[in-house]
Design an enzyme around this catalytic site. Sequence first.
Site, PDB file in Angstrom:
ATOM      1  N   ASP A  82       0.908  -1.180  -0.096  1.00 33.55           N
ATOM      2  CA  ASP A  82       0.000   0.238   0.105  1.00 33.55           C
ATOM      3  C   ASP A  82       0.744   1.265   0.130  1.00 33.55           C
ATOM      4  OD1 ASP A  82      -2.334   1.421   0.097  1.00 33.55           O
ATOM      5  OD2 ASP A  82      -2.240   1.541   2.276  1.00 33.55           O
ATOM      6  N   HIS A  83       0.693   2.177  -0.960  1.00 37.05           N
ATOM      7  CA  HIS A  83       1.514   3.272  -1.005  1.00 37.05           C
ATOM      8  C   HIS A  83       2.990   3.116  -1.036  1.00 37.05           C
ATOM      9  CE1 HIS A  83      -1.986   6.067  -0.720  1.00 37.05           C
ATOM     10  NE2 HIS A  83      -2.581   5.287   0.215  1.00 37.05           N
ATOM     11  N   ASP A 104       2.741   4.912  -5.443  1.00 40.15           N
ATOM     12  CA  ASP A 104       2.351   5.998  -5.154  1.00 40.15           C
ATOM     13  C   ASP A 104       2.999   7.463  -5.772  1.00 40.15           C
ATOM     14  OD1 ASP A 104       1.091   8.633  -4.138  1.00 40.15           O
ATOM     15  OD2 ASP A 104       0.987   7.736  -2.097  1.00 40.15           O
ATOM     16  N   GLY A 204      -7.907   9.008   6.518  1.00 40.98           N
ATOM     17  CA  GLY A 204      -7.725   8.993   8.219  1.00 40.98           C
ATOM     18  C   GLY A 204      -9.170   9.704   8.513  1.00 40.98           C
TER      19      GLY A 204
HETATM   20  O1  G3H Z   1      -4.478   3.040   1.790  1.00 39.11           O
HETATM   21  C1  G3H Z   1      -5.078   3.032   2.598  1.00 39.11           C
HETATM   22  C2  G3H Z   1      -6.232   3.589   2.527  1.00 39.11           C
HETATM   23  O2  G3H Z   1      -6.573   4.838   1.751  1.00 39.11           O
HETATM   24  C3  G3H Z   1      -6.893   3.803   4.004  1.00 39.11           C
HETATM   25  O3  G3H Z   1      -7.723   5.060   4.158  1.00 39.11           O
HETATM   26  O4  G3H Z   1      -7.298   5.017   6.553  1.00 39.11           O
HETATM   27  O5  G3H Z   1      -8.974   6.566   5.562  1.00 39.11           O
HETATM   28  O6  G3H Z   1      -9.464   3.977   5.823  1.00 39.11           O
HETATM   29  P1  G3H Z   1      -8.418   5.071   5.631  1.00 39.11           P
HETATM   30 ZN    ZN Z   2      -4.511   5.255   0.818  1.00 41.58          ZN
END
Ligand code: G3H
Ligand code: ZN
Length: 344
Positions: A82-83, A104, A204
Site C-alpha cells: 500500500d502506497h 504512489d 484518516g
Molecule cells: O491506503 C489506505 C487507505 O487509503 C486507507 O484509508 O485510513 O481512511 O481508511 P483510511
Molecule cells: Zn490510501
Amino acid sequence: MPLATSKDVLLKARAEGYAVGAFNLNNMEMAQAIVQAAEEEQSPVIIQASQGAIKYAGLEMITAMANVLAENATVPVVLHLDHGTDYKQNVKCLRAGFTSLMFDGHELPLEQNIAMTAKIVDIAHSVGLPVEAEIGSVLTIENLLTDAEMAEIRALEVPKQFEVLRKKIGPKVDEHIARPEEAKRFVDETGVDFLAAAVGSVHGLWLDIWPLRVDRLKEIYEATQIPIVSHGSSGVLIDRAMAEAKGVELAPGEGSLKDAIKLGYTKINVATALSMEFNRAMLAAAAKRPGEKDPRKLLGPARDAVKEKTKEYIRLFDSQGKVGVVGATSAAAFGGGEVARGEE
Ligand code: G3H
Ligand code: ZN
C-alpha cells in the site's frame, strides 16, 4: 491455497459488480482477524501493508504471515503493498513475494508519475504481478487540519460536523480530484492494472460522512475501463440513505460509497476504521483488567473486534460468498517470490 494476485480477485469483482476489501494490517492480530473474517464470510480478501507497517514488522515477517494465512485459508488472499512511494520499495516487495504492488507518485509531476509507474509496471508484469497507481491526490486529514481542529469537530453534534468540515477542507479536496483525460492518458501510457483515482475522499477521516464525486468517478471509469481503487474509505459516507441523519447535503454529482461501487470502485482500502477498532477494544479490555499480566487478554479482544468490523465491511462491499478467482493466475503460477533474494 497460495497467495492470489489482486488481478485474480478484482477482475472478477468488477465483472460481477461487487468490491473487494483491502484491509491494512499493523500486526499479527490484525492480519489474523482480517483473514478470519474473510474465511467466515467466504470472501476474497486483500491484506495490505504500508511502508510504515513493513518497517514496524519487517518485510519477511509480513510476507511469512501472509503466506501462512493464505495457505491455511479456503478463500483467495492477496498480499498488497500500500502506497509504495518508490521503485526500490516495489522491487523489494516483489522479490519478497507480495502478489500486488502500488506505486504512489501523486506528489510527482504527471510526466514523472507516468514514467516511474511505467517502469514499475514493466518489471512487475514480467513476473505476472499487477500494479496499482495513484492519480490526483487523496489528501490526509492530518495535513489539512490540526489535532485541535479535528477534536473540536468531533465534539460537535453529528449533523454539524459535516457543515464545518466541508467549509474547512472542501475546497482543498476538490482541487486534488483526478481528471478523466489525465486518467486515460495515465492508464494508456503506463499499462497500470488498477487506478487509485482521487475522487474526493480523505485519508484518516473515520466519521462516515464524506461524500464522493461519483460523477467524476463514472467518467474516469468509463475513460479507463480498469478497476478503480478507493483510498481514505474510513471517512466516506457509506449510503446516501444515511446522508440526512449525518447532516450531509449532497451536492450535484456527489454520492456514497455504495453508489461508487456501482460505478467503478472495486478495491476498497480500509485502514483507520480497523486501527481505531483495534485500539478501542484493546483499551476497553485494559480498563476492565487493570494490572493484567497477559498481553493476550488485551490483544485477543482487539483481534475479535477487528474481525467483526472487517465482516461488516465485507458485507457492505457485497463480496461475501464470492470466492472464485479469474483464471488460474495465482502468484505461485507466476513464480511470485522466485526472483533472486539477498541482494537488498
Ligand atoms: O491506503 C489506505 C487507505 O487509503 C486507507 O484509508 O485510513 O481512511 O481508511 P483510511
Ligand atoms: Zn490510501
